[in-house]
Design an enzyme around this catalytic site. Structure first.
Site, PDB file in Angstrom:
ATOM      1  N   GLY A  11       5.701  -1.211   1.884  1.00 12.91           N
ATOM      2  CA  GLY A  11       4.256  -0.987   2.070  1.00 12.91           C
ATOM      3  C   GLY A  11       3.466  -1.591   0.924  1.00 12.91           C
ATOM      4  NE  ARG A  72       7.920  -0.525   5.561  1.00 12.47           N
ATOM      5  CZ  ARG A  72       6.610  -0.259   5.482  1.00 12.47           C
ATOM      6  NH1 ARG A  72       5.763  -0.762   6.364  1.00 12.47           N
ATOM      7  NH2 ARG A  72       6.135   0.510   4.525  1.00 12.47           N
ATOM      8  CG  ASP A 103      13.268   5.885  -1.929  1.00 12.65           C
ATOM      9  OD1 ASP A 103      13.754   6.311  -2.985  1.00 12.65           O
ATOM     10  OD2 ASP A 103      13.883   5.887  -0.837  1.00 12.65           O
ATOM     11  CB  THR A 125       4.536   3.306  -3.028  1.00 19.06           C
ATOM     12  OG1 THR A 125       4.185   4.272  -2.029  1.00 19.06           O
ATOM     13  CG2 THR A 125       5.260   4.038  -4.142  1.00 19.06           C
ATOM     14  CG  ASP A 127       3.425   6.776   0.339  1.00 24.63           C
ATOM     15  OD1 ASP A 127       2.262   6.671   0.766  1.00 24.63           O
ATOM     16  OD2 ASP A 127       4.414   6.289   0.921  1.00 24.63           O
ATOM     17  CG  ASP A 129       7.141   8.234  -2.288  1.00 23.49           C
ATOM     18  OD1 ASP A 129       6.927   7.252  -3.029  1.00 23.49           O
ATOM     19  OD2 ASP A 129       7.532   8.116  -1.122  1.00 23.49           O
ATOM     20  NE  ARG A 171       6.828   5.869   3.047  1.00 21.89           N
ATOM     21  CZ  ARG A 171       7.662   4.863   2.929  1.00 21.89           C
ATOM     22  NH1 ARG A 171       8.231   4.325   3.988  1.00 21.89           N
ATOM     23  NH2 ARG A 171       7.959   4.354   1.762  1.00 21.89           N
TER      24      ARG A 171
HETATM   25  P1  ADP Z   1       9.012   0.974   0.569  1.00 21.05           P
HETATM   26  O1  ADP Z   1       9.651   0.101  -0.462  1.00 21.05           O
HETATM   27  O2  ADP Z   1       7.524   0.907   0.550  1.00 21.05           O
HETATM   28  O3  ADP Z   1       9.571   2.401   0.529  1.00 21.05           O
HETATM   29  P2  ADP Z   1      10.585   0.475   3.018  1.00 21.05           P
HETATM   30  O4  ADP Z   1      11.208   1.830   3.002  1.00 21.05           O
HETATM   31  O5  ADP Z   1      10.058  -0.030   4.303  1.00 21.05           O
HETATM   32  O6  ADP Z   1       9.362   0.362   1.998  1.00 21.05           O
HETATM   33  O7  ADP Z   1      11.672  -0.551   2.453  1.00 21.05           O
HETATM   34  C1  ADP Z   1      11.371  -1.946   2.313  1.00 21.05           C
HETATM   35  C2  ADP Z   1      12.590  -2.765   2.648  1.00 21.05           C
HETATM   36  O8  ADP Z   1      13.653  -2.438   1.740  1.00 21.05           O
HETATM   37  C3  ADP Z   1      13.195  -2.517   4.029  1.00 21.05           C
HETATM   38  O9  ADP Z   1      12.579  -3.270   5.058  1.00 21.05           O
HETATM   39  C4  ADP Z   1      14.635  -2.952   3.848  1.00 21.05           C
HETATM   40  O10 ADP Z   1      14.771  -4.354   3.967  1.00 21.05           O
HETATM   41  C5  ADP Z   1      14.913  -2.557   2.397  1.00 21.05           C
HETATM   42  N1  ADP Z   1      15.590  -1.249   2.381  1.00 21.05           N
HETATM   43  C6  ADP Z   1      15.094  -0.040   2.715  1.00 21.05           C
HETATM   44  N2  ADP Z   1      16.033   0.930   2.646  1.00 21.05           N
HETATM   45  C7  ADP Z   1      17.175   0.325   2.269  1.00 21.05           C
HETATM   46  C8  ADP Z   1      18.513   0.770   2.016  1.00 21.05           C
HETATM   47  N3  ADP Z   1      18.858   2.050   2.144  1.00 21.05           N
HETATM   48  N4  ADP Z   1      19.416  -0.155   1.632  1.00 21.05           N
HETATM   49  C9  ADP Z   1      19.088  -1.459   1.491  1.00 21.05           C
HETATM   50  N5  ADP Z   1      17.849  -1.932   1.719  1.00 21.05           N
HETATM   51  C10 ADP Z   1      16.902  -1.082   2.096  1.00 21.05           C
END
Ligand code: ADP
Length: 319
Positions: A11, A72, A103, A125, A127, A129, A171
């Site tokens: 995000g 993503r 995260d 982020t 959030d 968090d 979230r």
């Molecule tokens: P944010 O970083 O804002 O929390 P996301 O949760 O959408 O956003 O994660 C961003 C990208 O990071 C995902 O599209 C994916 O490619 C990668 N990602 C998320 N979770 C995992 C995971 N458990 N292991 C490896 N890559 C991950």
């Protein structure tokens, strides 16, 4: 450490550009080559990279969003996708990576780390968090956006003598609702961290009406409940008209506040320092007045503590 790359992932958050600027300029100051990978992990898989120079990050400190774009990438969750990203980074001879995101992006960074790459995470982020940092980049701007929206809704709420239920992002975190609710003087703040009782919310509203209150603002974090269902329940017990406003993605945009720009500059600069010191596998954070580094495993094994003192204060002030 000769060549580093910066990437924004997940995000978007206002202030990411200020962080990119800090990383690029600090790297160049120390004689490093610095590259930008576009669209997060998707760009690693699709080989989207560009050399960043001093001028590449001119005139962006005050802009929301991210010049590197973000995405993503479900493909990065697969072994096949990851192998493509690893091969690309090896081919480009990237010595260090700075990943700005939340995260999920840090979990992706850990995957790269486990594959032998040196990475540092910068919390970006709205959030707020991420544990071991009091603030993540973008949170302060989002709070100000929501506080401003509350002011505006309050004007029309007073004129029409209505109750407004405003839904905000976050979230599974209630931080935006809590801080913006405190700043905007919301009568009730509903967050996922704390149990809530709509009967009590209604009773409080009724007490306010009896005292001659012309309006009320209820702030609901998206992770706690839907504003429409809260409004429906409240409408059953009050005579006043209840309306809903969902602020949505406007909370992600806008000019970053001075606070977010300063935070982004500090965290971005620290990320480069860490790579130069040979440190890796950690996130940077602003924790209890200091810029610190925390290993990914610590980040993943903790949940950010909710600010119960602020929550209590907000409840008392909304008496
Ligand atoms: P944010 O970083 O804002 O929390 P996301 O949760 O959408 O956003 O994660 C961003 C990208 O990071 C995902 O599209 C994916 O490619 C990668 N990602 C998320 N979770 C995992 C995971 N458990 N292991 C490896 N890559 C991950």
């Amino acid at each position: 450490m000769k060549k580093i790359a910066v990437v924004t992932s997940g995000g978007d958050a206002p202030g990411m550009n200020a962080a990119i600027r800090a990383i690029v300029r600090k790297s160049i100051y120390h004689g490093l080559d610095v590259y930008g990978i576009k669209r997060g992990y998707l760009g690693m898989i699709n080989q989207e990279i560009e050399c960043l120079r001093l001028g590449s990050v001119a005139d962006i400190i005050h802009r929301g969003g991210t010049i590197l774009r973000t995405a993503r990438s479900p493909e990065f969750l697969t072994m096949e996708g990851r192998e493509k990203a690893f091969a690309f980074l090896k081919g480009e001879r990237i010595d260090g990576l700075v990943i700005i995101g939340g995260d999920g992006s840090f979990r992706g960074a850990k995957v790269l780390e486990d594959a032998g790459f040196s990475t540092i995470g910068v919390p970006g982020t709205i959030d707020n968090d991420i544990p071991f940092t009091d603030y993540s980049i973008g949170f302060d701007t989002a709070v100000n956006t929501v506080a401003d929206a509350i002011n505006k809704v309050r004007d029309t709420a007073t004129s029409h003598e209505r109750i407004y239920v405003i839904e905000v992002m976050g979230r599974s975190s209630g931080y935006i609702a809590l801080q913006a609710g405190l700043a905007g003087g919301a009568e009730t703040i509903i967050v996922p961290e704390a149990p809530f009782d709509l009967t009590e919310v209604c009773n409080r509203l009724m007490r306010g009406v009896k005292r001659g209150k012309l309006h009320s603002v209820i702030l609901v974090a998206e992770g706690a409940a839907s504003a429409f269902s809260v409004a429906e329940e409240i409408q059953k017990c009050v005579q006043m008209e209840v309306r809903v406003t969902i602020l949505g993605h406007l909370q992600r945009g806008g000019t970053p506040t001075a606070f977010d720009r300063v935070l982004a500059s500090r965290l971005g600069a620290k990320a480069v320092d860490l790579l130069l010191e040979g440190k890796k596998g950690c996130t940077v954070g602003f924790w209890k007045g200091e810029i610190i580094a925390t290993p990914y495993d610590e980040i993943f094994s903790h949940t950010k503590e909710f600010s119960w003192d602020d929550y209590k204060t907000a409840s008392i002030l909304a008496i």
